[in-house]
Write an enzyme that holds these catalytic residues in place. Structure first.
Site, PDB file in Angstrom:
ATOM      1  N   PRO A 180       0.795  -1.247   0.000  1.00  0.00           N
ATOM      2  CA  PRO A 180       0.000   0.000   0.000  1.00  0.00           C
ATOM      3  C   PRO A 180       0.818   1.282   0.000  1.00  0.00           C
ATOM      4  CG  PRO A 180      -0.003  -0.979   2.177  1.00  0.00           C
ATOM      5  CD  PRO A 180       0.767  -1.930   1.302  1.00  0.00           C
ATOM      6  N   CYS A 181       1.473   1.571  -1.114  1.00  0.00           N
ATOM      7  CA  CYS A 181       2.245   2.815  -1.191  1.00  0.00           C
ATOM      8  C   CYS A 181       1.312   4.028  -1.179  1.00  0.00           C
ATOM      9  CB  CYS A 181       3.144   2.815  -2.418  1.00  0.00           C
ATOM     10  SG  CYS A 181       2.302   2.550  -3.966  1.00  0.00           S
ATOM     11  N   HIS A 182       0.007   3.790  -1.412  1.00  0.00           N
ATOM     12  CA  HIS A 182      -0.933   4.919  -1.355  1.00  0.00           C
ATOM     13  C   HIS A 182      -1.119   5.424   0.070  1.00  0.00           C
ATOM     14  CE1 HIS A 182      -3.369   1.237  -0.825  1.00  0.00           C
ATOM     15  NE2 HIS A 182      -4.146   1.973  -0.050  1.00  0.00           N
TER      16      HIS A 182
END
Ligand SMILES: [Zn+2]
Length: 348
Positions: A313-315
Site C-alpha cells: 500500500p504505497c498509497h
C-alpha cells in the site's frame, strides 16, 4: 451502469438520454460507440458495455468514426478537433509538448480537456490507445504477436515495437527464464495489468500510469522474466481479492507476492506492508524506522518503484504535513483509495 437488457434496448432505440452513462463496444469490429450512434445496430452477442471512454479503450476498442465517442455530442471545442483527427490518423505517434505547441495546440489546454472530459491526461489517452488494444485482444486469447495488428492500428510499426519491447517474447531467450502470465483486470478505478508466475504475483499496476512501460522492463530484467498472455490461479486469486477489497470486505491480501528489488527497496516495501488499513504514514516516519532519518527522499523513490499497487500500500504514505504528494497511478486514485479505506473502517 444500467442492466445489460436496458443498455441493449437503449442501443436499439438509439436513445440519446444514455449519453455519458455507458459506452458500447462491438467485438466483431473492435469499435466503441456512444449509445445514440446512428450506425447499424450490432448483434447482441457482439456487444460489450463500458462505464467510461477510458475503460472502452483499455479493453481494446477504438473510437467510432461516425459517432465519435471521444467528442461527446458537440461538446468538443473547435480548436481540439484537428488534434483528435491527427490521433486517429496515427494512434502510435507520441506527442511531446513541444510538438503539440508547434502544431498549434496548447499543451496545458489539451491536458485540461482530457482530464475534465475523460479523467485522464492526453498522454494517458495515447498510452491507453497503444496498450489497451493489445491487452484487450490478449485478454480474449489472441496470439500475442497478432494483437495490435488490426483494431485500427493502420500505423502499426510503433505499436508493435513498443509492445514487443515490453513483453519480449524471444523463444530462444524464454527457455531459461521465468514465465510470467499477464492479463488485464478490471477495477472500479480503471484497468490494471497483472502478471504472475504459477506461484506468485509479480506485477500489478494501473495500465495508464506514466511509468508503466519502464516498470514492466525493470521487472523483466530483475526477475529474468518473459511474458505471455493468459490466466492462472494466482491471477484469479488476485482478481477475487481485489474485488473483495473494493467491496470493503477485505482489509489484507493473502495472494503470494514476489518483490524483486534492491535491499533498500525491499526494506521500504516491508514497511509499507506494515501500515495498517485506513491509516497513513509519512515518508520521514519510514526513514526514521529504517534508521536513516535523512533518507525521506530515498523512501519516496523506493515507494514509487513498488510494482504491486494497492497490495503493497504505497498509497498510504503521505508527506509529513499531511498532503498527499505523488502517486504513480494518479493523485485522484490515491485520494479515492484512502477515502475508501477510511469509509470502510469508519463503518466497521
Ligand atoms: Zn458509433
Amino acid at each position: 451502469m444500467p442492466s445489460p437488457r436496458v443498455m441493449h434496448q437503449a442501443v436499439c432505440e438509439r436513445d440519446k438520454s444514455f449519453e455519458g452513462v455507458f459506452w458500447l463496444g462491438v467485438t466483431s469490429t473492435r469499435i466503441f460507440c456512444r449509445p445514440g450512434c446512428p450506425a447499424r445496430t450490432p448483434k447482441p452477442e457482439n456487444l460489450r458495455f463500458f462505464p467510461s471512454v477510458a475503460e472502452s479503450l483499455a479493453h481494446g476498442f477504438r473510437p467510432c468514426r461516425r459517432c465519435r465517442p471521444l467528442e461527446r455530442c458537440g461538446e468538443t471545442p473547435d480548436w481540439l478537433r484537428p488534434l483528435l483527427a491527427e490521433v486517429e490518423k496515427d494512434p502510435a505517434r507520441r506527442w511531446r509538448d513541444a510538438e503539440l505547441q508547434a502544431a498549434g495546440f496548447h499543451p496545458v489546454r489539451v491536458r485540461r480537456w482530457f482530464q475534465s472530459q475523460h479523467g485522464m491526461t492526453f498522454h494517458g489517452y495515447l498510452r491507453a490507445r497503444r496498450l489497451g488494444a493489445a491487452l484487450g485482444k490478449i485478454g480474449e486469447g489472441e496470439p500475442l504477436l497478432n494483437a495490435g495488428f488490426d483494431a485500427g492500428y493502420e500505423s502499426v510499426s510503433g505499436f508493435r515495437e513498443a509492445f514487443e519491447k515490453m513483453f519480449r517474447l524471444s523463444p530462444g531467450r524464454a527457455r531459461n527464464q521465468t514465465a510470467l502470465v499477464v492479463r488485464p483486470l478490471t477495477t472500479p478505478l480503471g484497468m490494471m495489468v497483472a502478471a504472475a508466475t504459477d506461484t506468485e504475483l509479480c506485477f500489478l499496476e494501473f495500465h495508464d500510469r506514466r511509468a508503466f512501460e519502464a516498470q514492466v522492463k525493470t521487472l523483466a530484467r530483475r526477475a529474468g522474466a518473459t511474458y505471455s498472455p493468459g490466466d492462472n490461479a494466482i491471477l484469479q486469486q488476485t482478481e477475487l481479492e481485489l474485488e473483495e477489497y473494493f467491496a470493503g470486505t477485505r482489509l489484507d491480501f493473502d495472494v503470494p507476492m514476489a518483490m524483486p528489488g534492491s535491499d533498500w527497496e525491499r526494506s521500504v516495501w516491508e514497511q509499507l506492508l506494515a501500515i495498517p488499513y485506513g491509516e497513513t504514514c509519512a515518508y520521514s516516519d519510514i526513514a526514521k524506522t529504517l534508521k536513516r532519518p535523512k533518507a525521506s527522499r530515498a523512501v519516496g523513490t523506493a515507494n514509487g518503484r513498488n510494482r504491486l499497487t494497492i497490495l503493497v500500500p504505497c498509497h498510504r504514505v503521505i508527506r509529513a504535513d499531511g498532503s498527499l504528494s505523488g502517486y504513480g497511478g494518479g493523485l485522484w486514485r490515491k485520494q479515492k483509495l484512502l477515502d475508501h479505506e477510511r469509509e470502510v473502517r469508519g463503518a466497521s
